[in-house]
Design an enzyme around this catalytic site. Sequence first.
Site, PDB file in Angstrom:
ATOM      1  N   ARG A  59       0.993  -1.145  -0.087  1.00  0.00           N
ATOM      2  CA  ARG A  59       0.133   0.040   0.036  1.00  0.00           C
ATOM      3  C   ARG A  59       0.880   1.354   0.208  1.00  0.00           C
ATOM      4  NH1 ARG A  59       2.773   1.935   3.572  1.00  0.00           N
ATOM      5  NH2 ARG A  59       1.113   3.629   3.760  1.00  0.00           N
ATOM      6  N   GLY A  60       0.314   2.412  -0.014  1.00  0.00           N
ATOM      7  CA  GLY A  60       1.068   3.567  -0.164  1.00  0.00           C
ATOM      8  C   GLY A  60       0.924   4.020  -1.660  1.00  0.00           C
ATOM      9  N   ARG A  99      -7.690  -0.324  -6.472  1.00  0.00           N
ATOM     10  CA  ARG A  99      -8.160   0.640  -5.479  1.00  0.00           C
ATOM     11  C   ARG A  99      -8.268   2.046  -6.242  1.00  0.00           C
ATOM     12  NH1 ARG A  99      -4.508   1.082  -0.399  1.00  0.00           N
ATOM     13  NH2 ARG A  99      -6.065   2.311   0.665  1.00  0.00           N
ATOM     14  N   ASP A 247      -2.512  11.012  -1.663  1.00  0.00           N
ATOM     15  CA  ASP A 247      -2.805   9.949  -2.655  1.00  0.00           C
ATOM     16  C   ASP A 247      -3.172  10.602  -4.002  1.00  0.00           C
ATOM     17  OD1 ASP A 247      -3.046   8.687   0.141  1.00  0.00           O
ATOM     18  OD2 ASP A 247      -2.837   6.958  -1.333  1.00  0.00           O
ATOM     19  N   ASN A 257      -5.530  12.480   0.972  1.00  0.00           N
ATOM     20  CA  ASN A 257      -4.653  11.514   1.689  1.00  0.00           C
ATOM     21  C   ASN A 257      -5.312  10.837   2.767  1.00  0.00           C
ATOM     22  OD1 ASN A 257      -1.905  10.966   2.267  1.00  0.00           O
ATOM     23  ND2 ASN A 257      -2.011  11.882   4.046  1.00  0.00           N
ATOM     24  N   LYS A 258      -4.595   9.883   3.481  1.00  0.00           N
ATOM     25  CA  LYS A 258      -5.275   9.250   4.713  1.00  0.00           C
ATOM     26  C   LYS A 258      -6.268   9.846   5.650  1.00  0.00           C
ATOM     27  CE  LYS A 258      -4.563   5.837   4.779  1.00  0.00           C
ATOM     28  NZ  LYS A 258      -5.704   4.808   3.816  1.00  0.00           N
TER      29      LYS A 258
HETATM   30  C1  LIG Z   1       3.393   8.040   0.373  1.00  0.00           C
HETATM   31  S1  LIG Z   1       2.122   6.944   0.601  1.00  0.00           S
HETATM   32  C2  LIG Z   1       0.853   7.948   0.140  1.00  0.00           C
HETATM   33  C3  LIG Z   1      -0.427   7.540   1.079  1.00  0.00           C
HETATM   34  O1  LIG Z   1      -0.951   6.359   0.780  1.00  0.00           O
HETATM   35  C4  LIG Z   1      -1.535   5.793   2.184  1.00  0.00           C
HETATM   36  O2  LIG Z   1      -2.564   5.305   1.928  1.00  0.00           O
HETATM   37  P1  LIG Z   1      -2.837   3.618   2.277  1.00  0.00           P
HETATM   38  O3  LIG Z   1      -1.911   3.225   3.338  1.00  0.00           O
HETATM   39  O4  LIG Z   1      -4.488   3.391   2.380  1.00  0.00           O
HETATM   40  O5  LIG Z   1      -2.302   3.221   0.821  1.00  0.00           O
HETATM   41  C5  LIG Z   1      -1.631   6.980   2.678  1.00  0.00           C
HETATM   42  O6  LIG Z   1      -2.519   7.842   2.455  1.00  0.00           O
HETATM   43  C6  LIG Z   1      -0.297   7.811   2.403  1.00  0.00           C
HETATM   44  O7  LIG Z   1      -0.135   9.152   2.813  1.00  0.00           O
END
Ligand SMILES: CSC[C@H]1O[C@H](OP(=O)(O)O)[C@H](O)[C@@H]1O
Length: 355
Positions: A59-60, A99, A247, A257-258
């Site tokens: 993820r990320g 996603r 994101d 973002n998260k």
């Molecule tokens: C550099 S990661 C960017 C972003 O992705 C993460 O979401 P997830 O863990 O659900 O994939 C999070 O929003 C990060 O800030």
Amino acid sequence: MAESPKPSSSGRSIGTFAMRWHGNSLELLDQRLLPGEEHWITLEGAAGVAQSIRDMVVRGAPAIGISAAYGVALAARHAGGGDWKAEIKQAIRELAASRPTAVNLFWALQRMEQVFHECHSLAEAVKRLDQEAVAIHQEDLAANIAMADHALEFMAPASPISVLTHCNTGALATGGYGTALGVIRRLHEEKLLKNVFADETRPWLQGSRLTAWELARDGIPVTLNADGAAAAIMARKNVRWVIVGADRITANGDVANKIGTYSLAVLARHHKVGFMVVAPSSTVDMSLASGSDIPIEEREGLEVREIRGIPLAPAGVRVFNPVFDVTPASLIDAIVTEKGVVHNPNITGMRALFG
Ligand SMILES: CSC[C@H]1O[C@H](OP(=O)(O)O)[C@H](O)[C@@H]1O
């Protein structure tokens, strides 16, 4: 220091903290099991990569894009040789459906699709899609380094500072150094970091399980805090910056973002703490006018009701689980990309850098 991609003697293996590319397979570190267990999953097809993205094995935003690119390369590598073009097109569709919010996924797939359409044989597609996926990976790592340079130049702290971060934006989430966490790594390397407050980041706990793990491994001073403690920390702990990832960033500078990022931005403004978003240009989506256009992923209620099968709420209680939110550009002091910094972001500043 997080590992940087290292080509093996065969030149085909590229490895980092979260993923290892071998040309005919992709290994992913299963981030659902961290910090307790470091377990690698080996994938040989696009469907497995799509499932791994959907299940958040990886993820990320940038790491999602890089993994999807490798998924397309795997589809070519293992194509049956019949209608290989149809197989690769199907792989791209499956990966695109994994996603919805991180635009890096669609940016990477678009790059891979462009190369795919230029290929006239399966052998050419295997070779060129492999090269393009590796290039996407290595470019992201280079972008991470460039963003850290731009951010340090922009912040220019005269002495060590304390910062707060949310979720995980480190080597686990990128090509291997980090976006917001890359800036934090650089502050530490330059002896300009006093402490990092890391939000646990409910419900998936990217902060407590991943960020605290990454930073502790690198000897970076990290203090874990409940998400609800962020306001008190900004009021009492002399935090200079809140530094987060993204994101998707729209043409006017709004940022998805998260979940929890928007409330941090409101708190930061109230407490006169700087609010910085760090993301590669592969996260910028100039086709969307504002954050209200960004598709926000909602995940299973189980992710809030339980943790690893342990109930945290009454079974069956209704849950609203959006896993991203949108922070308006007006609450952001700087958006840092590898192309430069957009200070007090707005459509003019975004256009100047991204056209
Ligand atoms: C550099 S990661 C960017 C972003 O992705 C993460 O979401 P997830 O863990 O659900 O994939 C999070 O929003 C990060 O800030």
